[in-house]
Enzyme design. Structure first.
Site, mmCIF file in Angstrom:
data_model
loop_
_atom_site.group_PDB
_atom_site.id
_atom_site.type_symbol
_atom_site.label_atom_id
_atom_site.label_comp_id
_atom_site.label_asym_id
_atom_site.label_seq_id
_atom_site.Cartn_x
_atom_site.Cartn_y
_atom_site.Cartn_z
ATOM 1 N N ASP A 50 -2.437 4.798 9.784
ATOM 2 C CA ASP A 50 -1.761 4.310 8.587
ATOM 3 C C ASP A 50 -0.859 3.136 8.927
ATOM 4 O O ASP A 50 0.222 3.318 9.513
ATOM 5 C CB ASP A 50 -0.957 5.458 7.970
ATOM 6 C CG ASP A 50 -0.440 5.131 6.589
ATOM 7 O OD1 ASP A 50 -1.077 4.320 5.908
ATOM 8 O OD2 ASP A 50 0.600 5.690 6.201
ATOM 9 N N SER A 51 -1.279 1.947 8.582
ATOM 10 C CA SER A 51 -0.493 0.749 8.851
ATOM 11 C C SER A 51 -0.770 -0.271 7.756
ATOM 12 O O SER A 51 -1.911 -0.431 7.312
ATOM 13 C CB SER A 51 -0.856 0.148 10.213
ATOM 14 O OG SER A 51 -0.176 -1.072 10.415
ATOM 15 N N GLY B 271 -1.634 -2.305 -4.169
ATOM 16 C CA GLY B 271 -1.282 -1.020 -4.768
ATOM 17 C C GLY B 271 -0.283 -1.166 -5.902
ATOM 18 O O GLY B 271 0.494 -2.131 -5.959
ATOM 19 N N CYS C 164 3.259 -1.393 -4.667
ATOM 20 C CA CYS C 164 3.396 -2.231 -3.475
ATOM 21 C C CYS C 164 3.810 -3.650 -3.867
ATOM 22 O O CYS C 164 3.277 -4.216 -4.829
ATOM 23 C CB CYS C 164 2.077 -2.272 -2.709
ATOM 24 S SG CYS C 164 2.168 -3.142 -1.130
ATOM 25 N N GLY D 236 -5.162 -1.039 -6.041
ATOM 26 C CA GLY D 236 -5.605 -1.800 -7.204
ATOM 27 C C GLY D 236 -6.464 -1.032 -8.180
ATOM 28 O O GLY D 236 -6.964 -1.606 -9.149
ATOM 29 N N TYR E 257 6.926 8.783 -8.376
ATOM 30 C CA TYR E 257 5.916 8.114 -7.551
ATOM 31 C C TYR E 257 6.583 6.948 -6.844
ATOM 32 O O TYR E 257 7.373 6.227 -7.441
ATOM 33 C CB TYR E 257 4.767 7.613 -8.436
ATOM 34 C CG TYR E 257 3.730 6.788 -7.709
ATOM 35 C CD1 TYR E 257 3.051 7.301 -6.610
ATOM 36 C CD2 TYR E 257 3.422 5.493 -8.124
ATOM 37 C CE1 TYR E 257 2.083 6.546 -5.949
ATOM 38 C CE2 TYR E 257 2.458 4.736 -7.477
ATOM 39 C CZ TYR E 257 1.793 5.270 -6.390
ATOM 40 O OH TYR E 257 0.840 4.527 -5.734
ATOM 41 N N GLY F 82 6.346 1.769 1.262
ATOM 42 C CA GLY F 82 7.197 0.682 1.721
ATOM 43 C C GLY F 82 8.475 0.568 0.922
ATOM 44 O O GLY F 82 9.248 -0.375 1.115
ATOM 45 N N ARG G 155 4.881 2.575 9.137
ATOM 46 C CA ARG G 155 3.747 1.894 8.508
ATOM 47 C C ARG G 155 3.998 0.400 8.365
ATOM 48 O O ARG G 155 3.079 -0.416 8.415
ATOM 49 C CB ARG G 155 3.486 2.518 7.133
ATOM 50 C CG ARG G 155 2.207 2.026 6.479
ATOM 51 C CD ARG G 155 1.925 2.756 5.186
ATOM 52 N NE ARG G 155 0.525 2.587 4.815
ATOM 53 C CZ ARG G 155 0.065 1.536 4.132
ATOM 54 N NH1 ARG G 155 0.899 0.583 3.761
ATOM 55 N NH2 ARG G 155 -1.210 1.444 3.836
ATOM 56 N N GLY H 73 -11.796 -7.905 -24.156
ATOM 57 C CA GLY H 73 -12.352 -6.664 -23.617
ATOM 58 C C GLY H 73 -11.432 -5.473 -23.729
ATOM 59 O O GLY H 73 -11.826 -4.352 -23.397
#
Length: 550
Positions: free
Chosen positions: A296-297, A350, A353, A388, A434, A438, A464, A536
């Site tokens: 995990d990084s 993310g 993120c 994403g 949530y 980071g 991380r 859309g």
């Protein structure tokens, strides 16, 4: 009197002036042999950064194909590592507000994989791995065995610890000693004297099967009996293994479950860092039965990760290693050369993120997934599209661009199986906390590691993002909340059904066919302008209720 409105024979409108009309029965032949134009773009043209810049999932669409089969026939089998395949392409992220043992168990039952986070002590993480591995079995080769000296109180404590209450009792309290009885939850639940020995309440009228019985034969015996457990014994009536009725029921209820072929245990994955102390953590996880380890990084192309990959492949050859995160071919090449069994793609995409914003480093996710997965495929290395993912359409696009699986964080954080408690927001909605790993909250969390007084503890959040020892922490994530999504046992099937219907619209019966169609240009794409994206989505309504599934 001739009709001047609606009479084609009289008005004779010209749809294609200057062109001779062709018989409609020749349309397919004309399209295949004479029509020199294909709809949309092939994937290489779509993802040409020099022409279109870096694209994200919202910047394009997949064009429809031909439907010649029901959605239920779409196969979602896909590899997650070089050696392990799943029945569904969905993974939960190793975040401390997303995946602990409950999420890992249910994701595996539903055909995916849950990756247990490491923002906790090594002992706690190993305990979560054990809970996943013990949840479902074929033959239980290491059952919890009681001795005749065990008390009812101790049996209740074991039930609370392991989550089940059926234990064999043997003469020596060990496997391969003579079986003398079975304890069940019903035997001890309302027993008034906790200090009584289990021999006073255990069942001795046992149904057993001889050693050498196949799993299918043992399941048949168990299904005909009214017992919860089926002990397997040798010719001297020594306990060899155990079979559980609950496992038989799980097989019926969860036919897609991600299980090892030999033990029938659920596949378990967990994350670790790349520091020397993580080698000790990995030892505990391997002893607990871990199948897949994810390094995990936030930036996986480091000497720390390369050395850790080589160490794991040398010391634990039976353990599959997924490296990352990466977003460029150059990053991926280093990790592939080191020996990874899979790659995790994504940097700054993310929902929680902010790496791209704060560090000015990263890459739009669609461009990342396509370029890295195309390169990795040449070496047989499956890729995970991590970050994403906001809806079913994003899952489809990630898979179409070459990812074997997709990893979700925020999309699963609001489910019942994620860690944490629900609370009511200021707007009166039911939500769950949530946070990105980071975020300052995650990097200052005190659940992991130990340190001298006055020194911040080294935990998964700081490790991380290579922030151990920093006096000033720079956030690369945020903390927030997400709306309640109910249980993953309902939400994940909705995602899978949506994925199957999407592949049906594209005209592909499997993920393998989808990848092949993209590669040979059969599957086509179209760029979306800002106006196209607005078109859309829901528009022109005074109000609406967006209910995703029922």
């Amino acid at each position: 009197m001739p009709l001047t409105n609606g009479d084609v024979a009289t008005s004779n409108p010209q749809l294609a002036p200057g062109h001779k009309l062709i018989d409609h029965r020749n349309a397919l032949d004309f399209f295949e042999n004479e029509y020199n134009h294909q709809d949309g773009l092939d994937v290489q043209t779509l993802l040409d950064s020099k022409s279109h810049g870096g694209l994200t999932y919202n910047d394009f669409l997949v064009l429809p194909g031909y439907i010649g089969f029901p959605a239920s026939e779409v196969a979602l089998d896909t590899p997650v590592t070089k050696r392990i395949s799943l029945k569904t392409p969905l993974l939960s992220s190793p975040m401390d507000t997303v995946t602990e043992h409950s999420m890992a168990i249910h994701m595996a039952l539903l055909g995916g994989l849950g990756v247990i986070h490491h923002n906790c002590s090594a002992e706690d993480q190993a305990e979560m791995v054990r809970k996943v591995k013990r949840f479902e079995n074929g033959f239980i080769l290491d059952p919890v065995v009681l001795s005749p000296d065990t008390t009812v109180s101790e049996a209740k404590q074991l039930k609370d610890k392991w989550g089940f209450g059926g234990f064999p009792v043997t003469e020596n309290g060990t496997l391969r000693s003579k079986l003398i009885g079975m304890i069940t939850t019903r035997d001890i639940q309302f027993h008034p004297t906790p200090n009584d020995l289990v021999t006073h309440v255990m069942s001795t009228d046992l149904v057993t099967a001889p050693s050498g019985t196949t799993l299918a034969e043992a399941n048949a015996v168990l299904s005909k009996s009214k017992k919860g457990k089926l002990p397997i014994v040798d010719s001297s009536h020594n306990l060899i293994s155990l079979l559980s009725r609950s496992d038989l029921m799980k097989n019926l209820h969860y036919p897609l479950a991600s299980k090892l072929p030999h033990s029938k245990q659920l596949i378990c994955a967990a994350a670790i860092g790349t520091r020397p102390e993580d080698k000790d953590r990995l030892t505990k996880l391997a002893e607990a039965g871990l199948d897949v380890v994810i390094l995990d990084s936030s930036q996986g192309n480091s000497i720390f990760q390369v050395e850790m990959i080589k160490y794991i492949k040398d010391k634990y050859p039976g353990l599959d290693v997924i490296g990352g995160n990466v977003v460029t071919v150059a990053q991926a090449a280093n990790l592939i050369a080191a020996g990874v069994d899979g790659l995790r793609i994504g940097m700054g995409s993310g929902s929680a993120c902010i790496t791209q914003e704060v560090m000015a480093v990263g890459r739009p996710q669609a461009a990342s997934v396509f370029n890295v997965s195309s390169f990795a495929a040449r070496f047989g290395v499956p890729c995970i599209a991590d970050g994403g993912i906001q809806n079913v359409g994003h899952i489809v696009k990630g898979l179409a661009l070459g990812a074997s699986t997709v990893m979700m964080g925020g999309l699963l954080a609001g489910t019942t199986e994620s860690p944490g408690n629900y609370f009511v927001s200021r707007e009166g909605q039911l939500v769950k906390a949530y946070r990105g790993m980071g975020s300052i909250d995650a990097m200052e969390d005190k659940k992991a590691g130990s340190a001298a007084k006055g020194v911040q503890k080294s935990d998964a959040g700081k490790a991380r993002y290579f922030s151990e020892g920093d006096r000033l922490l720079v956030a690369q994530g945020v903390s927030g909340s997400v709306l309640d999504r109910g249980s993953v046992t309902k939400f994940v099937p909705y995602l899978l059904a949506g994925l199957q219907h999407s592949l049906q619209d594209i005209g592909m019966k499997s993920l393998t066919a989808l990848r092949e169609g993209v590669r040979d240009g059969t599957v086509r794409f179209e760029l979306r302008t800002v106006s196209a994206q607005a078109e859309g989505n829901v528009h022109g309504l005074h109000s609406f209720d967006k209910k995703l599934y029922s």
